[in-house]
Design a protein around this motif. Structure first.
Motif, mmCIF file in Angstrom:
data_model
loop_
_atom_site.group_PDB
_atom_site.id
_atom_site.type_symbol
_atom_site.label_atom_id
_atom_site.label_comp_id
_atom_site.label_asym_id
_atom_site.label_seq_id
_atom_site.Cartn_x
_atom_site.Cartn_y
_atom_site.Cartn_z
ATOM 1 N N GLY A 12 0.965 -1.336 0.007
ATOM 2 C CA GLY A 12 0.051 -0.046 -0.081
ATOM 3 C C GLY A 12 0.913 1.630 0.050
ATOM 4 O O GLY A 12 1.699 1.516 0.707
ATOM 5 N N THR A 13 0.221 2.384 -0.702
ATOM 6 C CA THR A 13 0.892 3.451 -0.544
ATOM 7 C C THR A 13 -0.080 4.887 -0.158
ATOM 8 O O THR A 13 -1.102 4.439 -0.954
ATOM 9 C CB THR A 13 2.003 4.043 -1.777
ATOM 10 N N GLY A 14 0.675 6.007 0.325
ATOM 11 C CA GLY A 14 -0.255 7.247 0.594
ATOM 12 C C GLY A 14 0.427 8.172 0.367
ATOM 13 O O GLY A 14 1.268 8.401 0.770
ATOM 14 N N ALA A 15 -0.337 9.003 0.226
ATOM 15 C CA ALA A 15 0.235 10.657 0.545
ATOM 16 C C ALA A 15 -0.729 11.637 0.569
ATOM 17 O O ALA A 15 -2.125 11.032 1.155
ATOM 18 C CB ALA A 15 0.411 11.236 -0.926
ATOM 19 N N PHE A 16 -0.012 12.438 1.826
ATOM 20 C CA PHE A 16 -0.977 13.775 2.218
ATOM 21 C C PHE A 16 -0.742 15.073 1.566
ATOM 22 O O PHE A 16 0.575 15.338 2.027
ATOM 23 C CB PHE A 16 -1.510 13.587 3.248
ATOM 24 N N LEU A 17 -1.391 16.091 0.680
ATOM 25 C CA LEU A 17 -0.994 17.717 0.412
ATOM 26 C C LEU A 17 -1.605 18.154 1.405
ATOM 27 O O LEU A 17 -3.138 17.988 1.371
ATOM 28 C CB LEU A 17 -0.998 17.879 -1.508
ATOM 29 N N PRO A 18 -1.604 18.781 1.663
ATOM 30 C CA PRO A 18 -2.586 20.366 3.221
ATOM 31 C C PRO A 18 -3.345 21.173 2.678
ATOM 32 O O PRO A 18 -2.663 22.317 1.519
ATOM 33 C CB PRO A 18 -1.402 20.096 4.372
ATOM 34 N N ASN A 19 -3.854 21.179 2.807
ATOM 35 C CA ASN A 19 -4.841 22.492 2.666
ATOM 36 C C ASN A 19 -5.224 22.371 0.760
ATOM 37 O O ASN A 19 -4.823 21.926 0.619
ATOM 38 C CB ASN A 19 -4.406 23.653 2.865
ATOM 39 N N ILE A 191 10.287 27.971 -3.286
ATOM 40 C CA ILE A 191 11.377 26.337 -3.423
ATOM 41 C C ILE A 191 10.434 25.635 -2.880
ATOM 42 O O ILE A 191 10.089 24.796 -3.708
ATOM 43 C CB ILE A 191 12.689 26.157 -3.137
ATOM 44 N N LEU A 192 10.107 26.086 -1.504
ATOM 45 C CA LEU A 192 9.630 24.701 -1.113
ATOM 46 C C LEU A 192 8.475 24.496 -0.566
ATOM 47 O O LEU A 192 8.316 25.475 -0.672
ATOM 48 C CB LEU A 192 10.359 24.296 0.731
ATOM 49 N N ALA A 193 7.538 23.225 0.111
ATOM 50 C CA ALA A 193 6.590 22.686 -0.135
ATOM 51 C C ALA A 193 6.630 22.051 0.954
ATOM 52 O O ALA A 193 7.230 21.938 1.408
ATOM 53 C CB ALA A 193 5.534 22.881 -1.101
ATOM 54 N N ASP A 194 4.882 21.615 1.571
ATOM 55 C CA ASP A 194 4.508 20.890 3.206
ATOM 56 C C ASP A 194 3.562 20.034 1.718
ATOM 57 O O ASP A 194 3.120 20.035 0.779
ATOM 58 C CB ASP A 194 3.843 21.864 3.660
ATOM 59 N N GLY A 195 4.015 18.985 2.554
ATOM 60 C CA GLY A 195 3.763 17.164 2.325
ATOM 61 C C GLY A 195 4.335 16.099 3.026
ATOM 62 O O GLY A 195 5.304 15.910 3.275
ATOM 63 N N ALA A 196 3.195 15.010 2.801
ATOM 64 C CA ALA A 196 3.833 13.845 3.772
ATOM 65 C C ALA A 196 3.165 11.825 2.600
ATOM 66 O O ALA A 196 2.279 12.302 1.618
ATOM 67 C CB ALA A 196 3.432 13.395 4.776
#
Length: 356
Positions: A12-19, A191-196
């Motif tokens: 299984g794989t998962g991702a999350f990008l806030p807002n 350049i940078l961003a948030d995510g998991a």
């Protein structure tokens, strides 16, 4: 399970990008203005900033920030938890099935307890082995290797890996001692961003070798160091608090807590190191470079991708179609980028059965 070296598969794989996604025209609105920065920095942002944004090739990115209040909406632990839940759901596994939890990231919620214990708590896992890997973008590779070796040896059955990137905590105007800012530190806001991202790994009975799908064929990590200085730094730790008379106020006054990067090293050397390391890794694993169908690289900007494309295709014997720039709509989320892009490839069926 029977004794012996066990195959390991991804289940299984998962991702999350806030807002909601943030367009390039809203970066300063969300992160807060740099109206107290030195004149040279403000001039740089006004005149060079648009070019920096255009060169990245990123149209949208995500921040764990409430646009109205500019408060953080997530921490490292909660970002990792959301991605982990998505991976568990995709794997059709319950949190209680996890007996090894590995959480990686460039920073943490608290000096103690480890972020991994917070993710364990959020997921409701009563008992499991947990560990946190404090690392920069290489944290995904390190976490994969630790989990892969532990599963192969039979120590654990199911492992959950998560990597969280919370760049915005360093980028908000309120965090910075703006009069001490440099142009490089300001440019990182573009350049940078948030995510998991997250992945669930599972050890398989040795008798199933050669019959399982989504197998992890091997791992390889490498650090280029010794005679080099760090390419990215962020102060605020013990090294900035050595002197009795220079504690947190003095650290802030000097701007030592700012996130900084050696852009010259990144622009002129990063792709060379990337290509050489990848080739050494494939040689170690005895896999022909041309046998790889998809290379998922963590590349922050399209200008670096375009300038270095030949270096990551020609020596590998592959075409550009196998080495795509994938950050247009996610932004550059550091180490999380690899897992974010991998999850997208899996769920869109871009990654086909039988491909590497």
């Amino acid at each position: 399970m029977k004794q012996g070296i066990r195959p390991v598969r991804i289940c299984g794989t998962g991702a999350f990008l806030p807002n909601e996604p943030v367009g390039n025209d809203r970066l300063d609105d969300v992160l807060g203005p740099l109206d107290q920065a030195p004149a040279r920095v403000q001039s740089f942002l006004k005149n060079v900033g648009p070019k920096v944004l255009a060169n990245t090739g990123v149209r949208f990115r995500h921040f764990a920030i409430d646009p109205a209040t500019r408060n953080l909406t997530h921490t490292y632990a909660t970002l990792a938890t959301e991605a982990a839940r998505n991976a568990l759901q995709h794997a059709d596994r319950e949190a209680r099935d996890v007996d090894l939890l590995v959480v990686a990231g460039p920073s943490y919620d608290y000096s103690t307890p480890p972020t991994s214990t917070l993710v364990q708590q959020h997921l409701g896992i009563e008992h499991c082995a947990e560990m946190e890997i404090h690392s920069n973008c290489s944290g995904v590779g390190k976490a994969m290797q630790v989990a892969f070796d532990a599963l192969r040896s039979g120590r654990y059955k199911t492992a959950l890996i998560a990597y969280a990137q919370l760049s915005s905590v360093y980028l908000r105007g309120c965090y910075l001692n703006q009069p001490q800012m440099t142009k490089t530190q300001a440019a990182l806001r573009y350049i940078l961003a948030d995510g998991a991202g997250a992945v669930v790994l599972e050890a398989v009975d040795p008798d199933a070798a050669g019959q399982i799908s989504h197998e992890v064929l091997g791992t390889y990590i490498e650090s280029v160091g010794s005679k080099r200085t760090p390419g990215m730094t962020a102060g605020g730790g013990v090294a900035d608090l050595v002197a009795w008379d220079k504690q947190i106020p003095a650290m802030y006054e000097a701007g030592l807590h700012h996130l900084d990067q050696d852009f010259n090293a990144v622009n002129f050397e990063a792709v060379d190191f990337l290509a050489a390391g990848a080739l050494r890794g494939l040689k170690t694993l005895d896999i022909a470079p041309s046998a790889i169908d998809h290379y998922v690289y963590s590349i922050p900007g399209k200008h670096m991708y375009a300038d270095g494309l030949e270096k990551v295709t020609v020596p590998f014997g592959v075409t550009a179609e196998r080495v795509k720039f994938r950050a247009e709509n996610t932004g550059y989320c550091g180490g999380a980028s690899v897992l974010l892009h991998f999850d997208e490839m899996v769920r869109s069926w871009e990654l086909q059965p039988g491909q590497k």
